[in-house]
Design a protein around this motif. Structure first.
Motif: not given
Length: 92
Positions: A32-35, A37-43, A45-48
């Motif tokens: 989930r953290e790698i996912a 990072l691949l999108q340029g987000l903080d590992p 980051a709160d995503v739905d």
């Protein structure tokens, strides 16, 4: 159904980070953290939930393709996720 290329406003190269570009050599990450990072987000980051599922769908193949450059850490417990990190010269 396939669509012609000219049906899109823009098309771009399909380029992904290398493990060396993406991961800190002293850290281990969950899928989930790698996912993120691949999108340029903080590992962290709160995503739905729906977005996270899509991001993970991209991250799993990335890990598989780059497996030779990664190491896997034993999860702390059976309920915890696995952790992946950048393979370095000192790793067995």
């Amino acid at each position: 159904m396939p669509r012609p290329k000219d049906a899109f406003d823009g098309i771009y190269p399909c380029e992904f980070y290398t493990p060396e570009e993406l991961l800190d050599r002293d850290q281990m990450y969950t899928i989930r953290e790698i996912a993120r990072l691949l999108q340029g987000l903080d590992p962290e980051a709160d995503v739905d939930e729906g977005t996270e599922a899509v991001l993970v769908d991209w991250a799993v193949p990335w890990v598989m393709v780059n497996a030779a450059d990664l190491v896997i850490g034993e999860p702390p417990t059976d309920e915890d996720p696995g952790y992946y990190g950048l393979r370095t010269d000192g790793d067995d």
